[in-house]
Design an enzyme around this catalytic site. Structure first.
Site, short mmCIF file in Angstrom:
data_model
loop_
_atom_site.label_atom_id
_atom_site.label_comp_id
_atom_site.label_asym_id
_atom_site.label_seq_id
_atom_site.Cartn_x
_atom_site.Cartn_y
_atom_site.Cartn_z
N ASP A 1 -13.12 1.29 -1.91
CA ASP A 1 -12.83 0.66 -0.62
C ASP A 1 -12.22 1.75 0.29
O ASP A 1 -11.03 1.73 0.58
CB ASP A 1 -11.82 -0.48 -0.87
CG ASP A 1 -11.55 -1.31 0.36
OD1 ASP A 1 -12.45 -1.46 1.19
OD2 ASP A 1 -10.41 -1.82 0.49
N GLU B 1 -4.08 6.34 -5.13
CA GLU B 1 -3.78 6.44 -3.70
C GLU B 1 -3.32 7.86 -3.40
O GLU B 1 -2.46 8.39 -4.09
CB GLU B 1 -2.71 5.40 -3.31
CG GLU B 1 -2.21 5.51 -1.90
CD GLU B 1 -3.31 5.45 -0.83
OE1 GLU B 1 -4.18 4.58 -0.91
OE2 GLU B 1 -3.27 6.31 0.09
N CYS C 1 -14.29 -2.47 5.83
CA CYS C 1 -14.08 -3.54 6.80
C CYS C 1 -14.68 -3.07 8.13
O CYS C 1 -14.06 -3.17 9.18
CB CYS C 1 -12.62 -3.92 6.92
SG CYS C 1 -11.54 -2.53 7.24
N ALA D 1 -4.13 1.66 -1.89
CA ALA D 1 -3.01 1.10 -1.11
C ALA D 1 -3.52 0.29 0.09
O ALA D 1 -4.56 0.63 0.64
CB ALA D 1 -2.11 2.23 -0.62
N PRO D 2 -2.82 -0.76 0.47
CA PRO D 2 -1.54 -1.21 -0.05
C PRO D 2 -1.62 -2.00 -1.35
O PRO D 2 -0.60 -2.36 -1.91
CB PRO D 2 -1.02 -2.10 1.08
CG PRO D 2 -2.25 -2.65 1.72
CD PRO D 2 -3.26 -1.56 1.63
N MET E 1 -3.97 -4.74 -2.04
CA MET E 1 -4.46 -6.11 -1.97
C MET E 1 -5.51 -6.36 -3.07
O MET E 1 -5.41 -7.32 -3.83
CB MET E 1 -5.08 -6.29 -0.58
CG MET E 1 -5.02 -7.64 0.00
SD MET E 1 -3.53 -8.55 -0.23
CE MET E 1 -2.46 -7.85 0.97
N LYS E 2 -6.46 -5.45 -3.15
CA LYS E 2 -7.52 -5.66 -4.15
C LYS E 2 -7.06 -5.24 -5.54
O LYS E 2 -7.51 -5.79 -6.53
CB LYS E 2 -8.79 -4.92 -3.72
CG LYS E 2 -9.34 -5.46 -2.42
CD LYS E 2 -10.59 -4.79 -1.97
CE LYS E 2 -10.88 -5.08 -0.51
NZ LYS E 2 -10.02 -4.35 0.45
N ASP F 1 -5.46 12.36 -5.40
CA ASP F 1 -6.67 12.35 -4.59
C ASP F 1 -7.81 11.91 -5.50
O ASP F 1 -8.11 12.58 -6.49
CB ASP F 1 -6.91 13.76 -4.04
CG ASP F 1 -8.13 13.81 -3.14
OD1 ASP F 1 -9.00 12.93 -3.26
OD2 ASP F 1 -8.18 14.73 -2.31
N CYS G 1 -9.34 3.76 -3.90
CA CYS G 1 -8.57 3.90 -2.65
C CYS G 1 -7.71 2.65 -2.57
O CYS G 1 -8.11 1.66 -1.96
CB CYS G 1 -9.51 4.00 -1.47
SG CYS G 1 -10.54 5.46 -1.52
C1 SAM Z 1 -9.15 0.85 3.27
S1 SAM Z 1 -7.72 1.40 2.53
C2 SAM Z 1 -7.74 0.58 0.99
C3 SAM Z 1 -7.28 -0.84 1.04
C4 SAM Z 1 -7.08 -1.37 -0.34
N1 SAM Z 1 -8.29 -1.30 -1.13
C5 SAM Z 1 -6.60 -2.81 -0.34
O1 SAM Z 1 -7.38 -3.72 -0.60
O2 SAM Z 1 -5.41 -3.02 -0.12
C6 SAM Z 1 -8.12 3.02 2.04
C7 SAM Z 1 -7.00 3.72 1.29
O3 SAM Z 1 -7.55 4.89 0.70
C8 SAM Z 1 -6.59 5.92 0.75
N2 SAM Z 1 -7.30 7.20 0.57
C9 SAM Z 1 -7.96 7.92 1.49
N3 SAM Z 1 -8.46 9.03 0.93
C10 SAM Z 1 -8.12 9.00 -0.38
C11 SAM Z 1 -8.36 9.86 -1.48
N4 SAM Z 1 -9.05 10.98 -1.35
N5 SAM Z 1 -7.89 9.51 -2.69
C12 SAM Z 1 -7.18 8.36 -2.85
N6 SAM Z 1 -6.91 7.53 -1.84
C13 SAM Z 1 -7.38 7.83 -0.61
C14 SAM Z 1 -5.97 5.72 2.12
O4 SAM Z 1 -4.72 6.37 2.18
C15 SAM Z 1 -5.87 4.22 2.18
O5 SAM Z 1 -4.65 3.78 1.68
#
Ligand code: SAM
Length: 706
Positions: free
Chosen positions: A365, A320, A415, A298-299, A301-302, A347, A296
């Site tokens: 995450d 993402e 978080c 975006a954006p 960071m990790k 997905d 998961c």
């Molecule tokens: C908590 S954020 C992640 C932050 C990211 N790890 C960072 O450090 O910048 C969760 C992300 O997962 C994405 N997301 C949610 N469901 C998803 C899925 N089924 N497959 C891929 N990404 C997904 C969301 O759109 C969101 O951008």
């Protein structure tokens, strides 16, 4: 004198539009900022500007009334005028352009300032009243209306904004609507400014030098304990910075240090990322050359931290699902020189066995309630929302555990400070993993140098997990668990995969044309969607055959390991996963529908704990290649657990060689190695490895208080 041909800078126009929309139609600043048209824009600058305008809206209205600027300047757009005024009085304190609106607002500057200083007390009284409210709320449980008032205040006004609205990283999404529930307000400790060095563009030693040249003083941690470090970072003055105790490519500055305009930040060489969130990569600890999946992403960071950790050596698949966020991710990956990253607009739950089998490490995450972000002042969430989040988080974790046969370690993080999204997810899923995965004790991984852990209510699995807390770790609220695959299971799983492959090939020998098409597909994309559906079934069938024959054996194994507890639910779960392939297919379909529903609903309720994605502006060409191979990255103690012990020993030896470091010294400079490039070969494993040298360069003006 304004020039007719000069246009209003684009970001002011966009900010004015969003400010107008939010004020007249409602909606969230963040959502509007993710609008397609703004995809590549400096969203954090815009966000800061808009929130600063909102914060001072009543102040600005009063000075407008007093000066009659809107009556006098009938062609001046009121929304733009407010944005420009906020920038002039509370932001950059200047308007750089020569456009008519800017010049018009500038011509009122003296009048505005005079009025503001004459009514200073009014504005200050307001602030004080607010503070009193916040603190009284913080000390106890309060009635609903005060909570709502404090909540709104907190979300928009009280947050530690600097003149540029710097803490926008915490406002990933606007907080959920206030509820009528009574809730407790958390006390908020001042949080230091954490800065991660993007070691793919800048070495840690060069970063230290750069800050020292600006007049900052590098403070070396004088003691070996985390407790001492925590004490020390609370004492940092605005001139100091130090190295984070755990993440050695992260620096810690005093709370409120302004770095948003800093050249290194604008060049994406430093990243403003909270320390707690950096712990996820630190504990995943993939050695360079590894294949990592950021499920998961975006954006990013990790993702970008992972790329730096790998020194761009290896592969990071960053997945993402959301298209706009995927674009942000791609942009950030590109700007940070994270060349080992392959972003996938997908997905993550649809990645099947066979798609990304090379993955060895997974960072998970997922979307969460965001209750650990300190702008969420109330600790209430509807239980149905929480249940939906938990259910999706469990699905993600199960998927991570099952769809990647070569994966040896998963770090699950949120978080959130709700155990339901954390220990409970881990416990539920690990219990049903049939002992294939073991939760590592983070306390051991961190050599005892950590204070907050999961609740014992979830047994030993809970207490093996890590919490990072605003009040005691001085970070955002964060949770993480480290799960390692049982080695024996890994071998079994790989053998089963091979077996399945053979059988599949044997079956397909009879139908060569199909095989060709499938292989062709796989070669083209790395993904073979159609093939996977069937091959997965087949593979699972074989695995299940094996698993059935071993079932009894494993059941008895369960009883001997604390991670392998069984209960009624577990048995049920095991039965479900042992269903015949046809049934399974059906079940997967319904599961998928359910998941899709949940995901759609989650878009409304989850908070993405993102940090500040640096701005687009790039002044200089990135010197990516120059630095890449030289940065030793985070040489953490836990590398022992990843087979890096040799390297670690070497470092210890080198560290010994440098023991002439004076403990009393606070100002240090990096030892210069023989050649210029070699000088970057600084061991950042420990601050002690830096050699003392009095900075000779002339101190430049610091960016603080710019
Ligand atoms: C908590 S954020 C992640 C932050 C990211 N790890 C960072 O450090 O910048 C969760 C992300 O997962 C994405 N997301 C949610 N469901 C998803 C899925 N089924 N497959 C891929 N990404 C997904 C969301 O759109 C969101 O951008």
């Amino acid at each position: 004198m304004f020039e007719h041909s000069v246009k209003v800078p684009r970001h002011y126009k966009i900010a004015a539009n969003i400010f107008k929309k939010v004020s007249t139609e409602g909606g969230s600043v963040k959502t509007l900022l993710y609008d397609d048209k703004l995809r590549h824009f400096r969203t954090n600058v815009l966000y800061a500007l808009i929130t600063e305008t909102i914060k001072h809206a009543s102040h600005i209205n009063k000075i407008f009334e007093n000066s009659k600027i809107l009556e006098n300047e009938s062609r001046l757009d009121p929304w733009l005028a407010k944005i420009l005024t906020a920038e002039l009085l509370f932001g950059k304190k200047a308007l750089p352009g020569k456009s008519k609106p800017e010049q018009t607002v500038l011509s009122y500057k003296e009048q505005f300032e005079k009025f503001s200083s004459e009514h200073k007390d009014d504005f200050e009284t307001k602030d004080n009243t607010f503070l009193v409210n916040v603190w009284s709320v913080a000390s106890s449980v309060v009635v609903v209306n005060i909570i709502i008032g404090a909540y709104v205040y907190k979300a928009y006004y009280e947050k530690e904004y600097d003149e540029h609205g710097n803490e926008i990283d915490q406002h990933a999404y606007p907080p959920p609507a206030p509820t009528a529930e009574v809730s407790t307000v958390k006390s908020i400790a001042p949080r230091p400014r954490y800065v991660r060095i993007n070691t793919n563009l800048l070495t840690t030693s060069d970063a230290i030098r750069a800050f020292q040249d600006e007049g900052y003083r590098f403070i070396r941690c004088t003691s070996g304990s985390y407790a001492d470090y925590l004490e020390q970072i609370q004492k940092l003055t605005e001139e100091d910075f130090t190295q984070d105790y755990h993440v050695k490519t992260m620096f810690v500055f005093a709370a409120g240090t302004k770095l948003h305009e800093h050249e290194l930040y604008l060049e994406n060489k430093i990243i403003l990322q909270d320390k707690a969130t950096a712990m996820a990569v630190h504990l995943l600890a993939p050695p360079p050359g590894s294949v990592v999946l950021d499920m998961c992403a975006a954006p990013g960071m990790k993702t970008t931290q992972l790329a730096a950790y790998l020194r761009n050596n290896g592969r990071v698949y960053a997945v993402e699902r959301n298209e706009k966020r995927y674009q942000v991710l791609c942009d950030f990956v590109h700007k940070t020189g994270s060349t080992c990253v392959e972003a996938l607009h997908k997905d993550a739950l649809e990645i099947k066995k066979g798609d990304l089998d090379s993955v060895e490490y997974i960072l998970l995450d997922p979307s969460c309630s965001g209750s650990g972000m300190d702008f969420c002042v109330h600790s209430y969430i509807e239980s149905s929302r929480l249940a939906r989040l938990t259910s999706l988080q469990e699905k993600f974790l199960k998927h991570a555990m099952n769809a990647f046969p070569n994966c040896k370690r998963i770090v699950y993080s949120t978080c959130s400070l709700y155990p339901e999204e954390n220990e409970r997810v881990i416990t539920n899923v690990v219990k049903t993993s049939r002992a294939k995965w073991r939760v590592q004790d983070v306390k051991e991984l961190l050599k005892g140098q950590w204070n907050n852990f999961g609740s014992g209510m979830y047994g030993s699995i809970g207490t093996r997990c890590l919490y990072s807390r605003p009040d005691s770790d001085f970070t955002t609220g964060f949770f993480l668990a480290v799960l390692d695959r049982d080695q024996k299971d890994m071998e079994k799983s790989l053998n089963a995969e091979k077996q399945a492959q053979k059988q599949w090939q044997a079956v397909n020998k009879a139908k060569p044309q199909n095989t060709e098409a499938i292989n062709d597909d796989k070669n083209k994309n790395g993904f073979n969607e159609e093939h996977n559906e069937s091959s997965q079934d087949f593979t699972e069938e074989v695995v299940e055959e094996k698993s059935k024959s071993n079932k009894k054996k494993r059941k008895s194994e369960h009883n001997t390991d604390e991670n392998k507890e069984t209960d009624q639910n577990e048995v049920k779960e095991a039965e479900i996963t042992d269903e015949a392939p046809n049934k399974k297919k059906k079940k997967r379909k319904t599961d998928k529908n359910n998941v899709d529903n949940v995901i759609d609903q989650l878009d409304d309720l989850s908070v993405e704990c993102e940090q500040e994605v640096p701005k687009k502006k790039k002044k200089k060409k990135d010197k990516q290649t120059e630095n890449q191979s030289n940065e030793p990255n985070m040489l953490i103690d836990i590398s022992d657990t990843n087979g890096d012990s040799q390297e670690h020993k070497k470092k210890k030896k080198r560290k010994k060689d440098l023991e002439n470091v004076d403990d009393g010294e606070t100002e240090i400079k990096i030892k210069k190695k023989s050649k210029k490039n070699d000088s970057q070969e600084l061991e950042m494993d420990n601050a002690e490895e830096l050699e003392l040298e009095v900075p000779k360069k002339k101190k430049k003006k610091k960016s603080k208080g710019d």
